[in-house]
Design an enzyme around this catalytic site. Structure first.
Site, PDB file in Angstrom:
ATOM      1  CG  HIS A 153      -2.029  -1.012   1.094  1.00  0.00           C
ATOM      2  ND1 HIS A 153      -3.315  -0.683   0.754  1.00  0.00           N
ATOM      3  CD2 HIS A 153      -2.011  -2.361   1.222  1.00  0.00           C
ATOM      4  CE1 HIS A 153      -4.056  -1.780   0.694  1.00  0.00           C
ATOM      5  NE2 HIS A 153      -3.285  -2.815   0.975  1.00  0.00           N
ATOM      6  CG  ASP A 370       0.330   9.237   0.804  1.00  0.00           C
ATOM      7  OD1 ASP A 370       0.244   8.077   1.248  1.00  0.00           O
ATOM      8  OD2 ASP A 370      -0.391  10.180   1.188  1.00  0.00           O
TER       9      ASP A 370
HETATM   10  C1  GDG Z   1      -2.108   3.744   3.312  1.00  0.00           C
HETATM   11  C2  GDG Z   1      -1.079   4.459   2.418  1.00  0.00           C
HETATM   12  C3  GDG Z   1      -2.771   4.456   0.552  1.00  0.00           C
HETATM   13  C4  GDG Z   1      -8.399  10.562   7.678  1.00  0.00           C
HETATM   14  N1  GDG Z   1      -8.770  11.295   8.745  1.00  0.00           N
HETATM   15  C5  GDG Z   1      -9.920  10.787   9.166  1.00  0.00           C
HETATM   16  C6  GDG Z   1     -10.254   9.708   8.355  1.00  0.00           C
HETATM   17  N2  GDG Z   1      -9.304   9.597   7.451  1.00  0.00           N
HETATM   18  C7  GDG Z   1      -9.341   8.602   6.354  1.00  0.00           C
HETATM   19  C8  GDG Z   1      -9.379   9.253   4.997  1.00  0.00           C
HETATM   20  C9  GDG Z   1      -8.862   8.120   4.118  1.00  0.00           C
HETATM   21  C10 GDG Z   1      -7.913   7.379   5.060  1.00  0.00           C
HETATM   22  O1  GDG Z   1      -8.196   7.799   6.380  1.00  0.00           O
HETATM   23  C11 GDG Z   1      -6.470   7.756   4.808  1.00  0.00           C
HETATM   24  O2  GDG Z   1      -6.068   7.120   3.631  1.00  0.00           O
HETATM   25  P1  GDG Z   1      -4.740   7.544   2.900  1.00  0.00           P
HETATM   26  O3  GDG Z   1      -4.722   6.903   1.593  1.00  0.00           O
HETATM   27  O4  GDG Z   1      -4.707   9.040   2.811  1.00  0.00           O
HETATM   28  O5  GDG Z   1      -3.512   7.151   3.839  1.00  0.00           O
HETATM   29  P2  GDG Z   1      -2.973   5.982   4.833  1.00  0.00           P
HETATM   30  O6  GDG Z   1      -3.800   5.830   6.037  1.00  0.00           O
HETATM   31  O7  GDG Z   1      -1.564   6.378   5.105  1.00  0.00           O
HETATM   32  O8  GDG Z   1      -3.034   4.612   3.989  1.00  0.00           O
HETATM   33  C12 GDG Z   1      -1.791   5.318   1.360  1.00  0.00           C
HETATM   34  C13 GDG Z   1      -3.678   3.663   1.477  1.00  0.00           C
HETATM   35  O9  GDG Z   1      -2.925   2.911   2.439  1.00  0.00           O
HETATM   36  C14 GDG Z   1      -4.549   2.675   0.693  1.00  0.00           C
HETATM   37  O10 GDG Z   1      -3.773   1.814  -0.077  1.00  0.00           O
HETATM   38  O11 GDG Z   1      -3.559   5.313  -0.245  1.00  0.00           O
HETATM   39  O12 GDG Z   1      -0.848   5.905   0.496  1.00  0.00           O
HETATM   40  O13 GDG Z   1      -0.184   5.268   3.194  1.00  0.00           O
HETATM   41  O14 GDG Z   1      -9.872   7.242   3.748  1.00  0.00           O
HETATM   42  O15 GDG Z   1     -10.686   9.658   4.708  1.00  0.00           O
HETATM   43  N3  GDG Z   1     -11.366   8.962   8.504  1.00  0.00           N
HETATM   44  C15 GDG Z   1     -12.208   9.321   9.513  1.00  0.00           C
HETATM   45  N4  GDG Z   1     -11.935  10.361  10.357  1.00  0.00           N
HETATM   46  C16 GDG Z   1     -10.826  11.127  10.216  1.00  0.00           C
HETATM   47  O16 GDG Z   1     -10.621  12.087  10.965  1.00  0.00           O
HETATM   48  N5  GDG Z   1     -13.328   8.612   9.681  1.00  0.00           N
END
Ligand code: GDG
Length: 470
Positions: A153, A370
């Site tokens: 990921h 990322d």
């Molecule tokens: C890894 C990889 C890759 C954020 N704040 C809140 C909240 N979030 C949710 C967002 C989004 C998720 O968390 C974050 O997803 P990301 O993709 O930005 O990042 P990582 O957690 O680092 O995930 C990344 C991912 O895996 C999938 O393969 O894209 O690059 O690092 O959905 O909306 N959700 C809630 N409250 C918050 O305050 N409910």
């Protein structure tokens, strides 16, 4: 149809099936009456180290506890303090400790054993992320012969960076026990292939296949997506509207909302983003607030940053840095009736985030590195097509490979240009906003989470591949 067995550090047991991995794997497991194996989230004593099995809507879960020592060594230690920083190009923050590596190997072997006892010869195993680099090898060592795939990921950095991990070779040898290796972008794939060719004597067979010790391995990019339709629905629901209504008093007199939503992680580039907002306001310092082009008082930047991994020192440091930067910028540029940065170190329900995305004029997704970044895609899905906001996106997010022409692309290290990009987003006319949005929307809806899952499973499951080609 083969039974699918998903493996990830955290499973979606008991909680809402929200977020990329949880949604994708859940739907695939429901389809195939599958099994989801991983850590229970509990840290327990040695005596309780069995596996707990339960069913949810036809999906079986098998979860195991970690001991206190495993939690420290495998999870907080090796996964979060050695692998995570290096995979995000931050060798300077990495801490390599032999005992932690031993512990990481131990957890992979122990979990592989627990899983192996529950596998049927016809199953297909899909392992997720850097917590389980060697898991496929450990399963093979126990006698497992079935189809096995891995998806990373996070980014896979260039070999020169990856090789700073003392045990890099063992980790990648473990990876090569899989049949399919999935990455977020072509550039991650290329980095891995370069590594495998130079360090593991891999031989490229064609664009997507390498041979390692006589075994063919498919190596391909599968950019993860979101359930775009579901997210659009959330953005139009009551809960979203309520969240928007709560923030609206701060957007009086047409103030534009600039939004950031990130786990509080040094890879997300939040300090650089604060500096860019500061720089943008500084550029207008010579203007009075009444001046047409001045942004003072006319924008409100809200950064939602739920703290994560707070037990790791680097994350505690980041928290201090953000507290101080936000205070400084607000002190320098704020006014009696205006606070430029509202920085909220807490989490909000997904439905509410959707409402905030829809209200935002500009969203800042500016990670230093990322794997993908789902916030960028969620923002697009949440927009009003008749009045969409603008995505300011880091060139170092995996999402940039898909969304470059539907966003304003920035180098987050270049504070002055990022400041200019935010201003460009804020002042962009409706027709240009719609043009960018339409480009991004096509990708977010076309290459969504179902597309991602099916592309991957098409390569992992020989039955699917032959059915499609028949
Ligand atoms: C890894 C990889 C890759 C954020 N704040 C809140 C909240 N979030 C949710 C967002 C989004 C998720 O968390 C974050 O997803 P990301 O993709 O930005 O990042 P990582 O957690 O680092 O995930 C990344 C991912 O895996 C999938 O393969 O894209 O690059 O690092 O959905 O909306 N959700 C809630 N409250 C918050 O305050 N409910």
């Amino acid at each position: 149809m083969k039974r699918l067995v998903g493996v990830s550090n955290r499973t979606a047991a008991g909680g809402p099936k929200a977020g990329g991995l949880a949604v994708a794997l859940w739907d695939a497991l429901v389809d195939r009456k599958g099994l989801w194996f991983g850590w229970s989230g509990e840290v327990a004593d040695v005596a309780r180290r069995g596996v707990e099995i339960f069913d949810e809507e036809g999906v079986s879960f098998a979860v195991a506890d970690l001991t206190h020592q495993e939690y420290d060594g495998y999870y907080l230690g090796y996964a979060n303090r050695a692998l995570w920083p290096v995979l995000h190009y931050r060798v300077d923050l990495a801490n390599f400790d032999e005992d932690q590596y031993t512990c990481y190997r131990g957890v992979n072997r122990r979990f592989a054993k627990l899983l192996y006892q529950r596998l049927n010869p016809d199953d297909m195993v899909w392992i997720h992320d850097y917590h389980f680099f060697p898991m496929a090898q450990d399963l093979r060592d126990l006698g497992w012969r079935g189809r096995t795939g891995f998806f990373l990921h996070v980014p896979f950095p260039p070999p020169e960076i990856f090789k700073s991990i003392p045990d890099h070779k063992a980790l990648c040898q473990g990876l090569c026990a899989n049949d399919v290796l999935g990455f977020q972008t072509i550039s991650d794939c290329e980095n891995f292939k370069k590594y495998a060719i130079s360090e593991l004597k891999a031989v490229p067979i064609d664009d997507d296949v390498i041979d390692v010790n006589g075994r063919p391995i498919t190596v391909r990019a599968y950019p993860i997506g979101i359930d775009a339709e579901e997210f659009e629905r959330l953005a139009n629901a009551d809960e979203a509207k309520k969240a928007a209504a709560r923030i609206e008093p701060f957007l009086n007199d047409g103030r534009a909302l600039i939004l950031g939503v990130d786990r509080m992680d040094y890879s997300k580039g939040i300090p650089n983003r604060f500096q860019a907002v500061g720089r943008m306001l500084d550029d207008d310092k010579h203007l009075s607030r009444n001046d047409e082009s001045a942004l003072q008082g006319k924008v409100a930047y809200t950064q939602i940053a739920p703290p994560s991994r707070t037990k790791v020192d680097e994350y505690a440091e980041l928290r201090k840095q953000l507290d101080s930067l936000a205070g400084q910028i607000n002190g320098d540029y704020g006014d009696l009736d205006w606070i430029p940065i509202r920085y909220l170190a807490r989490s909000y329900p997904r439905e509410q985030l959707a409402g905030l995305y829809r209200l935002a004029r500009v969203v800042l997704v500016t990670p230093l590195h990322d794997g993908m970044n789902l916030v960028a895609k969620e923002f697009i899905a949440a927009q009003d097509p008749e009045d969409p906001g603008v995505l300011v996106l880091s060139q170092f997010a995996g999402a940039a490979a898909q969304l470059a022409s539907g966003s304003i692309l920035v180098n987050p290290h270049d504070i002055a240009s990022t400041a200019d990009a935010i201003r460009e987003g804020l002042t962009m006319g409706l027709s240009e906003r719609k043009r960018l949005y339409e480009i991004a929307r096509k990708v977010v809806y076309g290459e969504d989470i179902a597309w991602w899952r099916e592309s991957y499973l098409h390569d992992l499951d020989p039955d699917l591949a032959s059915r499609n080609s028949a």
